[in-house]
Every structure is written in structure tokens, then in C-alpha cells.
Motif scaffolding. Sequence first.
Motif: not given
Length: 458
Positions: A285-295
Motif C-alpha cells: 500500500q505504501f511502498g518506500d513511504l511506509v513508516t516504522n509504525d504502519i498505523l
Amino acid sequence: MKAQQNSLKFEYIALKHNEGKSLTSFSPPNDKNRGQTGWFAATFLVVNIALGTGLLNFPMAYHQSGGILWAVIIQSFFMVFVVMAIFILAYCSDIKGSNTYQDVVLSLCGPKAQLACAVCVLLYCFGSCVSFLIVIGDQWEIFFFKISQDLYCKSKPFYMTRAFIISATSIVFILPLCFPKRIDFLKYTSVVGVIGILYVAVLVIVKYFLPHDNQGTISTSPRSWVDVFLVAPEICFSYDCHVNIIPIYSCLAKRNIREFSKTVTLAMILCIITYTVTASLGYLQFGDLVTNDILLSFNPTADVMVAVVLVAVKNYTIYPILCFVGKTALDSLWRMFWKMNPEEISHKEKLRRVITTLVWFTLTLLLSIFIPNIGVAIQLLGALSAVFIFVLPGLCLLNAMQNILESGEKQDQRVHVLRAIAMVFLAVGAFIIGVIVCQAIIKDLQGVEPDSSKFTCI
């Protein structure tokens, strides 16, 4: 020397008595402290430990390791050792009916190894408890931002500050659960924790199949071969229930590996499916923009806010379990330092338990307020997790098999196979720990920024 020989002889007799039986039918020589927990109820304790805050960081770990395919391959490799280590520890604990991880190490590796193990258990449990409180603070900050953005961002009332909300809620929901003498008391709250984290997994899955924008680039291969091991700390930390597995095993009404295998099988199936599916779909869903906390990557809609609160609830339920195990390690060190006899150990046990609980809780609470994000804690805890998953089980199994071989009697091929497996555990463990430590040092030198989402106050 004579005492040591008698100890080895006892261990050999215990093993010899069960020769010809499968490992799953082995029973401990001492059942005085047998608990009353069934295998199904014990599953919730294992799942509540193994299926925790690591789930939030798993999509980021998939990205760092070069994409879903490589992450799943590495994860599958690790799972073989994770499951084998659990059964190795249960098998070794049955030799003398040990009820804690450090007691297993003592029975097979001696007091010096027990001292090192107790220190590692203490550090791991302490660091894990800090990470749980960090996540609690993260989730409440997101919640307050959503329900009252103007009040939270402009007025900043004291009851919405990170320090206050972590402190107040932890005192109410965590501290009372940290005082019990036995870990099986926590099986009831573990059910709530498991339900909460499963909701998060279902949310990520459902969000993927609903219309959404692809916000980042999806990796399909690692930038270098070393990157495939970037998922190692996350896997070790997420699946590491090993420091708790012996206390849980000792609480079984039917303490034998055959019965315990039901608990482990069901728990690992639930964990593998949940981690893999959630991490894969979350990363897609977020690729390389995903954060350490998915929420933090999602829009803070009502369903996401429910997940935010449930993650906090999950950490309220798992903290007491790690606190219990950490305190047993601390108590072991205390007894070793003061060379206490059994009567001295039982004397004022309740007072020691209350004091250590209060000190433990206060220190973890203070540290959680100043550490920036769970990624920092996971990198460091991953190295300790590798010790519990690879090094110490391998060392215990190696010594157990060596004791049998040194008895001088003819042994079947199984003993030699188990000794070879122990050596593999030690070799792989040394390599993984080296990789994790190097990664942690590199990240520390590069600097770590706190997580932020697009909904954070500007």
C-alpha cells in the motif's frame, strides 16, 4: 568435582530412563510446581508475546530487506530455527524440571553461563518494556490528534501530553498486573491482547483491498546482498517468545513436549500468517513511504483510531508478562550476588517482588518518554533476541548431548545428530548477531529521526 559428576550422572539417568521414547513423551523429573493451564489457554500467552508491537514495524522491515519475496525467504529460514529453539528449550528444561530460562542454562552450562543469561534476559525484558510504553505513547498521540486537533496542537493541555498519558494509563492498567507471583495469571488479559492485535492485522488487509492510492515505490530486489538481513532484527524481536517459553511451559497442567507441541503449533501458525500477510499488504500500500509504525501511514479514520487504541491495549497486556520474566532474572542475580540459601530466598519474597516491580516500572516509564521511536529499540533488542533463539539453545543442547556421550555408553545416531544441530545453531547465531550489531551501529551513526505522519501538528 564429585558434586558435578553426580549432577551429570543424574541428568544422564533422567535421559536414559526415557531412552526409546520420542522427545514428545519426555516428562520432567520434578512435577511439584506443575501448573493448571491447558495447552489451548497457553497458546494465548505465547501468541500475546510473539504477536506484538513488531507487527507495526514489519512492513518497514520488508522494504529495507529488498521487497516481499526476499523478506519472506529470510523469514522462512528464521522460522525453522525459531520453532526448533522452542522445543530444544522445553526438552532441556525437562532434564531437571527447570522453570525459567536462566535455570535451564544453569542446569546444563553452569553458574557463569547462568549469570550471562540472567543479564541478557534482564536487558531484553527491560528494553522490551520500554518499547511497549513507547508504542503506547505513539498511539495516544495519534488518537488525541484525531479527536481534537485544535485543542491538541494549539492548547496542548497537560492531560494530552505524551509524558502524562503514558504515566497515567500505565499506572492504572499495567502496574496492578505486574505484582502476581505466577505468570499464568496473565492468560486472561492475553486473550484481550491477541484480539486487539488481530484487529490491526485485519484492518491492514481490508484497507489494501479497498480503493487506495499507491503512494510509494515497491522494491523487488535488495540494493546489496547485505540488505536481505535488514529484516533479521525485526524477525528475531517479533518472534522471540523464548525467554518466556519456559515459565509458560512450566504452567501446563500436562507438562510434556507432546502436549506443548499443540500450543507451539497453533501459536506459530497464527503468528506466521498474521505477520506475513499484514507486512506484505501493508508494504504494497505504501511502498518506500511506509513508516516504522504502519498505523502512522493511514488516514486517521474511525476504524484506524480503533486500531490505535487496541495497539495501546495490546501493550498494556504484554508489558506485565515481560516484566514478570525480567524480574525473575533480576531475582536470580540478586540471589547469586548475596549467595542466598532456600530459606533466605523464600523469606521476604513478597517484599522483594513489590520493590523490584516498582523500580522496574519507574525506570522503564522514564526511559520511554525520551526514546524517539520503536525502530531504535528493535535494532538493539534484535541482537539479544538472537542470543535467546540461537546461541543459548544451541549451547544447552550441545552440553546435554555432550554429557550423554561422555557417559561412555553406546548411543544411537540421534545424539550425534542433535549435537550437530546445536553446532549449527551456534554458528548461525554468531553470524546473525554480528550482522544485527553492525546494522545498529551504522544506523546510530547516521542518526535516527522520530516517526512523523502527515497528520502531525506543524
